[in-house]
Scaffold this motif. Structure first.
Motif: not given
Length: 238
Positions: A231-238
């Motif tokens: 499992t690979i995830v990416k941190v996003l910001a808005e």
């Protein structure tokens, strides 16, 4: 006695007899009935009674009761049994009967302090978040999560747990992800990630390789994180 017998015979000889045919009474010496001529019956002829011999003299010695001296049997009763003697009661200790002159012992009241309630762990309040953060699933065994953005709701949870167990805030259905795998928190406007002693580890991509997370490590938007091996995830910001 002979005189009495002779008188009885004379009286008997003069008795008339009754004719059995006509009933006429004829003189005793007539052999036939004067009226009808019937013959005198034979049973009317007198037969002198036989003389009864006098009874033998009775021995007076037999009529006297035989006196038998009964031997008196003397029964000697057994001597009476003397009553059992009751032993005298033991002497009473006079010291036991004397009243206790000792002063009563004052009872010591022990006051038990109320149980101390351990302080409940302080949960930091949710922060006032002005920026929203997400986890974007890039790769995972569960195809339904790929390209899905899962919000990191720091305005509700002070820290967000990630793992396979339903108790986590973000659930990852990956068998190589531990039940409680990692923890993401926001402190002072900065993001941090911490591995929770997972079996297959937590890693951060540094541009070349995935490096294991040791302790609490700072991350930023666009950071790529690997949970376990798939499992690979990416941190996003808005």
């Amino acid at each position: 006695m002979s005189k009495t017998i002779n008188t009885f015979i004379q009286n008997t000889l003069c008795m008339p007899w009754k004719c059995p045919v006509c009933g006429y009474e004829n003189a005793d010496d007539a052999s036939f009935c004067i009226k009808c001529g019937a013959q005198k019956p034979a049973d009317t002829q007198f037969t002198p009674p036989a003389q009864t011999p006098p009874p033998p003299p009775v021995d007076q010695s037999l009529q006297q009761p035989q006196q038998v001296e009964a031997q008196q049997q003397v029964i000697t009763p057994p001597p009476p049994t003397p009553p059992a003697q009751t032993p005298p009661p033991p002497p009473v200790d006079q010291s036991l009967q004397q009243p206790n002159t000792m002063q009563p012992v004052q009872q010591q009241v022990v006051t038990t302090p109320p149980p101390t309630t351990p302080p409940s762990p302080t949960i930091p309040p949710a922060q006032q978040v002005t920026q929203k953060y997400y986890l974007l699933f890039i790769q995972t065994p569960y195809a339904g999560l790929i390209n899905q953005k899962i919000p990191l709701s720091f305005d509700i949870f002070p820290s967000i747990s990630v793992g396979r167990s339903p108790e986590n805030v973000i659930i990852v259905p990956d068998p190589e992800v531990s039940r409680r795998h990692a923890l993401i928190s926001l402190e002072g406007g900065e993001l941090y990630i911490e591995d929770l002693n997972s079996t297959n580890g937590t890693y951060i991509y540094d541009g070349k390789l995935f490096q294991p997370v040791k302790g609490k490590q700072k991350i930023s938007p666009n950071t790529i994180i690997k949970l376990g091996n798939q499992t690979i995830v990416k941190v996003l910001a808005e």
